[in-house]
Enzyme design. Sequence first.
Site, PDB file in Angstrom:
ATOM      1  N   GLU A  94     180.633  41.838  73.277  1.00  0.00           N
ATOM      2  CA  GLU A  94     180.704  43.334  74.907  1.00  0.00           C
ATOM      3  C   GLU A  94     179.288  43.371  75.031  1.00  0.00           C
ATOM      4  OE1 GLU A  94     184.689  45.142  72.286  1.00  0.00           O
ATOM      5  OE2 GLU A  94     181.878  46.410  71.910  1.00  0.00           O
ATOM      6  N   CYS A 118     172.106  45.226  59.173  1.00  0.00           N
ATOM      7  CA  CYS A 118     171.630  46.105  59.268  1.00  0.00           C
ATOM      8  C   CYS A 118     172.481  47.178  59.058  1.00  0.00           C
ATOM      9  CB  CYS A 118     170.769  46.841  60.577  1.00  0.00           C
ATOM     10  SG  CYS A 118     169.047  45.585  61.037  1.00  0.00           S
ATOM     11  N   GLY A 168     173.944  40.970  68.284  1.00  0.00           N
ATOM     12  CA  GLY A 168     172.793  39.767  67.664  1.00  0.00           C
ATOM     13  C   GLY A 168     171.943  40.154  67.784  1.00  0.00           C
ATOM     14  N   GLU A 169     171.160  39.403  67.246  1.00  0.00           N
ATOM     15  CA  GLU A 169     169.028  39.353  66.695  1.00  0.00           C
ATOM     16  C   GLU A 169     168.576  38.589  67.648  1.00  0.00           C
ATOM     17  OE1 GLU A 169     165.830  39.454  66.572  1.00  0.00           O
ATOM     18  OE2 GLU A 169     166.373  40.902  65.067  1.00  0.00           O
ATOM     19  N   SER A 200     164.668  42.613  72.000  1.00  0.00           N
ATOM     20  CA  SER A 200     164.464  44.173  70.979  1.00  0.00           C
ATOM     21  C   SER A 200     165.131  43.186  70.173  1.00  0.00           C
ATOM     22  CB  SER A 200     165.939  44.991  71.580  1.00  0.00           C
ATOM     23  OG  SER A 200     166.284  45.986  70.120  1.00  0.00           O
ATOM     24  N   CYS A 344     174.111  53.191  71.311  1.00  0.00           N
ATOM     25  CA  CYS A 344     173.448  52.292  70.329  1.00  0.00           C
ATOM     26  C   CYS A 344     174.351  52.347  68.986  1.00  0.00           C
ATOM     27  CB  CYS A 344     172.387  52.318  69.857  1.00  0.00           C
ATOM     28  SG  CYS A 344     170.928  51.582  69.084  1.00  0.00           S
TER      29      CYS A 344
END
Length: 373
Positions: A94, A118, A168-169, A200, A344
């Site tokens: 997305e 998380c 994702g990271e 981020s 978020c």
Amino acid sequence: MSEKKINLLDLDLPGLKALLTEMGEKPFRAQQIMQWIYHFGVSDFEQMTNINKAMRAKLAARCEIVAPEITSYQKSSDGTIKFAINVGQGQEVETVYIPEDDRATLCVSSQVGCALECTFCSTAQQGFNRNLTVSEIVGQIWRVSHFLGFQKETGERPISNVVMMGMGEPLLNLANVVPAMNIMLDDYGFGLSKRRVTLSTSGVVPALDKLGDVIDVALAVSIHAPNDELRDVLVPINKKYPLQEFLAAIRRYLEKSNANRGRVTLEYVMLDHINDSTDQAHELAKLMKDTPCKINLIPFNPYPGSPYGRSSNSRIDRFAKVLMEYDLTVIVRKTRGDDIDAACGQLAGDIRDRTKRLAKKRMQESQISVTMN
């Protein structure tokens, strides 16, 4: 069997120059090709009219320009648009477009799912499949720009800011994220300034150190807790890279960076009666005393099955006032797109989970249900 074509969306300017040199063409042609792709939105080599016919034929034989397709989109009452992007094998990520009076921001995904866990994030609950390629990352911007109208068509840049804050990271996909951001920054690419591209991270310390050596973009960090005990629960990667280690890496990045103007953006999701007390605000302020920062307080956006609730406005206000007593810059982020699950922490997509995280969670829930009955 024919050789697989090279997707030019996978190549930043140095990569495209190297390819053209290997093809026996002049490297300066790379700038022209990138302008056609990223300024005009061209995917057909025949439309590149300042490139000779023989070279166009050579490019068409070996290369292609292919971005992932938009499969659906939803528009929020506040103008936010959430796009589902098909990345193959029945999977979707997305991407979120957030228009404001003075900017238009695109929130871009870097992985199919997320390898981190998380506990307050919808993406994390879906598990993880793979990293996105360079073309799948920049292709999100390219495809949404097509949807909105490229600058050469409209006279205005459709996207002024990009935030690597989607699924994702990003630091766990550094090999693809860095070239993708190079394309975002390149004048022949999307031409964004380094202060308008933000990455981020939840705190992959070794990769953050590498990032500072290879590119300069704005940095946002997901803290979400004022101490290691709570952060170990909310952001489990903290067990590997605890807060003081993470903060030291942030300061090292700031020393190398011009994009951040000497301070980092700290993200702190407000979870009702979990991390939002005034005592925790004092603790957070003291934690950040040696790290120049701007603090974004983010009202939690619930998702189905979430174990947390959103802090009340009064608790958020009290928390913010405590931080400001320490002369910290504090912004309470306005929630955008929550009516279409685009806010978020709400992005989920359609993921074939290789970690089996979702299946394990459902099994645990069913076992609990059987025990209770």
